[in-house]
Design a protein around this motif. Sequence first.
Motif, PDB file in Angstrom:
ATOM      1  N   PRO A 167     -12.584  -1.006   8.859  1.00 54.78           N
ATOM      2  CA  PRO A 167     -13.977  -0.573   8.886  1.00 54.78           C
ATOM      3  C   PRO A 167     -14.512  -0.454   7.460  1.00 54.78           C
ATOM      4  O   PRO A 167     -13.732  -0.418   6.498  1.00 54.78           O
ATOM      5  CB  PRO A 167     -13.909   0.807   9.555  1.00 54.78           C
ATOM      6  N   PRO A 168     -15.839  -0.384   7.292  1.00 52.96           N
ATOM      7  CA  PRO A 168     -16.394  -0.192   5.948  1.00 52.96           C
ATOM      8  C   PRO A 168     -16.234   1.251   5.478  1.00 52.96           C
ATOM      9  O   PRO A 168     -16.041   2.168   6.280  1.00 52.96           O
ATOM     10  CB  PRO A 168     -17.875  -0.545   6.131  1.00 52.96           C
ATOM     11  N   GLY A 169     -16.306   1.445   4.160  1.00 56.03           N
ATOM     12  CA  GLY A 169     -16.274   2.793   3.600  1.00 56.03           C
ATOM     13  C   GLY A 169     -14.890   3.230   3.173  1.00 56.03           C
ATOM     14  O   GLY A 169     -13.979   2.422   2.985  1.00 56.03           O
ATOM     15  N   THR A 170     -14.737   4.552   3.037  1.00 53.79           N
ATOM     16  CA  THR A 170     -13.461   5.129   2.596  1.00 53.79           C
ATOM     17  C   THR A 170     -13.081   6.351   3.433  1.00 53.79           C
ATOM     18  O   THR A 170     -12.327   7.200   2.980  1.00 53.79           O
ATOM     19  CB  THR A 170     -13.549   5.539   1.108  1.00 53.79           C
ATOM     20  N   SER A 171     -13.609   6.435   4.641  1.00 48.97           N
ATOM     21  CA  SER A 171     -13.362   7.614   5.476  1.00 48.97           C
ATOM     22  C   SER A 171     -12.082   7.449   6.296  1.00 48.97           C
ATOM     23  O   SER A 171     -11.324   6.496   6.123  1.00 48.97           O
ATOM     24  CB  SER A 171     -14.564   7.859   6.392  1.00 48.97           C
ATOM     25  N   CYS A 172     -11.859   8.368   7.225  1.00 55.02           N
ATOM     26  CA  CYS A 172     -10.595   8.429   7.974  1.00 55.02           C
ATOM     27  C   CYS A 172     -10.205   7.122   8.663  1.00 55.02           C
ATOM     28  O   CYS A 172      -9.043   6.711   8.591  1.00 55.02           O
ATOM     29  CB  CYS A 172     -10.647   9.564   8.993  1.00 55.02           C
ATOM     30  N   PRO A 173     -11.127   6.423   9.369  1.00 50.78           N
ATOM     31  CA  PRO A 173     -10.711   5.183  10.023  1.00 50.78           C
ATOM     32  C   PRO A 173     -10.191   4.137   9.043  1.00 50.78           C
ATOM     33  O   PRO A 173      -9.261   3.393   9.360  1.00 50.78           O
ATOM     34  CB  PRO A 173     -11.995   4.702  10.721  1.00 50.78           C
ATOM     35  N   VAL A 174     -10.785   4.088   7.848  1.00 50.73           N
ATOM     36  CA  VAL A 174     -10.328   3.125   6.838  1.00 50.73           C
ATOM     37  C   VAL A 174      -8.948   3.524   6.331  1.00 50.73           C
ATOM     38  O   VAL A 174      -8.063   2.676   6.160  1.00 50.73           O
ATOM     39  CB  VAL A 174     -11.325   3.056   5.663  1.00 50.73           C
ATOM     40  N   ILE A 175      -8.764   4.800   6.076  1.00 49.79           N
ATOM     41  CA  ILE A 175      -7.475   5.296   5.602  1.00 49.79           C
ATOM     42  C   ILE A 175      -6.378   4.975   6.616  1.00 49.79           C
ATOM     43  O   ILE A 175      -5.285   4.526   6.252  1.00 49.79           O
ATOM     44  CB  ILE A 175      -7.551   6.811   5.325  1.00 49.79           C
ATOM     45  N   HIS A 176      -6.670   5.184   7.901  1.00 55.26           N
ATOM     46  CA  HIS A 176      -5.683   4.881   8.942  1.00 55.26           C
ATOM     47  C   HIS A 176      -5.381   3.385   9.003  1.00 55.26           C
ATOM     48  O   HIS A 176      -4.270   2.987   9.351  1.00 55.26           O
ATOM     49  CB  HIS A 176      -6.174   5.381  10.297  1.00 55.26           C
ATOM     50  N   THR A 177      -6.368   2.547   8.668  1.00 56.42           N
ATOM     51  CA  THR A 177      -6.146   1.103   8.676  1.00 56.42           C
ATOM     52  C   THR A 177      -5.284   0.665   7.497  1.00 56.42           C
ATOM     53  O   THR A 177      -4.323  -0.091   7.645  1.00 56.42           O
ATOM     54  CB  THR A 177      -7.485   0.351   8.634  1.00 56.42           C
ATOM     55  N   VAL A 178      -5.624   1.143   6.305  1.00 57.35           N
ATOM     56  CA  VAL A 178      -4.981   0.675   5.071  1.00 57.35           C
ATOM     57  C   VAL A 178      -3.596   1.277   4.873  1.00 57.35           C
ATOM     58  O   VAL A 178      -2.684   0.619   4.369  1.00 57.35           O
ATOM     59  CB  VAL A 178      -5.882   0.980   3.856  1.00 57.35           C
ATOM     60  N   ARG A 179      -3.427   2.518   5.286  1.00 61.42           N
ATOM     61  CA  ARG A 179      -2.161   3.225   5.061  1.00 61.42           C
ATOM     62  C   ARG A 179      -0.987   2.463   5.660  1.00 61.42           C
ATOM     63  O   ARG A 179      -1.011   2.031   6.804  1.00 61.42           O
ATOM     64  CB  ARG A 179      -2.245   4.623   5.680  1.00 61.42           C
ATOM     65  N   GLY A 180       0.066   2.277   4.837  1.00 57.45           N
ATOM     66  CA  GLY A 180       1.280   1.630   5.313  1.00 57.45           C
ATOM     67  C   GLY A 180       1.246   0.118   5.289  1.00 57.45           C
ATOM     68  O   GLY A 180       2.235  -0.515   5.674  1.00 57.45           O
ATOM     69  N   THR A 181       0.146  -0.485   4.839  1.00 62.13           N
ATOM     70  CA  THR A 181       0.107  -1.947   4.754  1.00 62.13           C
ATOM     71  C   THR A 181       0.769  -2.403   3.456  1.00 62.13           C
ATOM     72  O   THR A 181       0.955  -1.629   2.521  1.00 62.13           O
ATOM     73  CB  THR A 181      -1.333  -2.482   4.836  1.00 62.13           C
ATOM     74  N   ASP A 182       1.131  -3.678   3.407  1.00 59.41           N
ATOM     75  CA  ASP A 182       1.813  -4.213   2.226  1.00 59.41           C
ATOM     76  C   ASP A 182       0.853  -4.498   1.084  1.00 59.41           C
ATOM     77  O   ASP A 182       1.240  -4.445  -0.086  1.00 59.41           O
ATOM     78  CB  ASP A 182       2.552  -5.509   2.591  1.00 59.41           C
ATOM     79  N   PHE A 183      -0.401  -4.794   1.428  1.00 52.11           N
ATOM     80  CA  PHE A 183      -1.383  -5.128   0.395  1.00 52.11           C
ATOM     81  C   PHE A 183      -2.774  -4.909   0.960  1.00 52.11           C
ATOM     82  O   PHE A 183      -3.014  -5.142   2.156  1.00 52.11           O
ATOM     83  CB  PHE A 183      -1.230  -6.594  -0.036  1.00 52.11           C
ATOM     84  N   CYS A 184      -3.686  -4.463   0.087  1.00 49.08           N
ATOM     85  CA  CYS A 184      -5.081  -4.293   0.490  1.00 49.08           C
ATOM     86  C   CYS A 184      -5.961  -5.184  -0.377  1.00 49.08           C
ATOM     87  O   CYS A 184      -5.965  -5.060  -1.609  1.00 49.08           O
ATOM     88  CB  CYS A 184      -5.517  -2.830   0.359  1.00 49.08           C
ATOM     89  N   LEU A 185      -6.680  -6.073   0.264  1.00 55.10           N
ATOM     90  CA  LEU A 185      -7.639  -6.927  -0.429  1.00 55.10           C
ATOM     91  C   LEU A 185      -9.006  -6.259  -0.345  1.00 55.10           C
ATOM     92  O   LEU A 185      -9.552  -6.076   0.754  1.00 55.10           O
ATOM     93  CB  LEU A 185      -7.677  -8.316   0.218  1.00 55.10           C
ATOM     94  N   LEU A 186      -9.554  -5.882  -1.494  1.00 59.11           N
ATOM     95  CA  LEU A 186     -10.834  -5.181  -1.546  1.00 59.11           C
ATOM     96  C   LEU A 186     -11.949  -6.192  -1.810  1.00 59.11           C
ATOM     97  O   LEU A 186     -11.971  -6.848  -2.848  1.00 59.11           O
ATOM     98  CB  LEU A 186     -10.814  -4.113  -2.637  1.00 59.11           C
ATOM     99  N   VAL A 187     -12.861  -6.295  -0.867  1.00 60.88           N
ATOM    100  CA  VAL A 187     -13.972  -7.232  -0.969  1.00 60.88           C
ATOM    101  C   VAL A 187     -15.182  -6.485  -1.530  1.00 60.88           C
ATOM    102  O   VAL A 187     -15.547  -5.413  -1.041  1.00 60.88           O
ATOM    103  CB  VAL A 187     -14.317  -7.840   0.402  1.00 60.88           C
ATOM    104  N   THR A 188     -15.797  -7.047  -2.559  1.00 58.40           N
ATOM    105  CA  THR A 188     -16.948  -6.403  -3.173  1.00 58.40           C
ATOM    106  C   THR A 188     -18.020  -7.429  -3.468  1.00 58.40           C
ATOM    107  O   THR A 188     -17.809  -8.638  -3.320  1.00 58.40           O
ATOM    108  CB  THR A 188     -16.545  -5.670  -4.471  1.00 58.40           C
ATOM    109  N   GLU A 189     -19.180  -6.951  -3.871  1.00 54.06           N
ATOM    110  CA  GLU A 189     -20.291  -7.800  -4.267  1.00 54.06           C
ATOM    111  C   GLU A 189     -20.759  -7.366  -5.656  1.00 54.06           C
ATOM    112  O   GLU A 189     -20.630  -6.191  -6.013  1.00 54.06           O
ATOM    113  CB  GLU A 189     -21.436  -7.709  -3.262  1.00 54.06           C
ATOM    114  N   PRO A 190     -21.281  -8.283  -6.457  1.00 56.25           N
ATOM    115  CA  PRO A 190     -21.613  -7.971  -7.849  1.00 56.25           C
ATOM    116  C   PRO A 190     -22.970  -7.277  -8.000  1.00 56.25           C
ATOM    117  O   PRO A 190     -23.925  -7.828  -8.546  1.00 56.25           O
ATOM    118  CB  PRO A 190     -21.617  -9.350  -8.515  1.00 56.25           C
TER     119      PRO A 190
END
Length: 287
Positions: A167-190
């Motif tokens: 999900p977008p953002g940095t709240s609980c659902p995102v933390i639950h998604t990213v936690r324990g993964t091998d790598f996180c690809l962060l997509v951004t815009e300039p």
Amino acid sequence: MIISVASGKGGTGKTTIATSIALALASDNHGLTFIDCDVEEPNGHIFLNPKLEDAKEIYIDVPRIDNDTCTYCGKCADLCAFNALLCTGDSVITFPEFCHGCGGCRYFCPEKAITSVPKRIGKIEKGLAKDILFARGYLEVGAALSPPLVDEAKALAGREITVLDAPPGTSCPVIHTVRGTDFCLLVTEPTPFGLNDLDLAVQMVRTLGVPCGVLINRAHNGTELIEKYCQKEQLPILMSIPLSKKIAEAYSRGVPLVRVDKQWENKFRQLYRHIEELVANERNNYN
């Protein structure tokens, strides 16, 4: 290998990137699982067109008060951090929408006057998108608690490679998604907003101890903002996708980026190889 694709804000192109990685690697004969963890608004199916064959309803336990046994001491309401119970002196009112299903009220009730009843919060759907094992969480309309649904979806990770669309953002659902993964690809815009939210996402990922890299989407003359930040924070920029009318038109029709031009399929395979190297180095450093 479990790769999460996240960003500090919505609209940066996470799903475009996540589905492109999945399609590029699946066509390269990798066993691939794609899980859409953006349970409030899953849209990976638009690009992958899976045939959904199975669904599982997800529940959490919420409290039910036995008024014949309850003495209205108020301990349950006092310990609930989410205000899911209210003791008025002659009754206890429950608010299931606020409940996180921890069971603390039931455990600490001195009269054992609290039992649990299931509350539906959503469902997990599974199927196949050609050679890709596809799954998504779907939050019930009006339900406020999505992390248990995210965790259920993540439990389906398997095969050689799993790609998680966060999900977008940095709240609980995102933390639950990213936690324990091998790598996180962060997509951004300039943009200044993109930079601000990228910084928040980097702090989150580093707190979780997950290695990460940056992909700049819709890159144009303002990319110096992101490049300077990544240089300062020692973050690798793994890929840039230009601001392109052709890509935008394809996106509006639900056409994956790797189907726009064959070169993108090769670039996403190269991106994965770079991620593999970063993960291997991280593990070697850890050992």
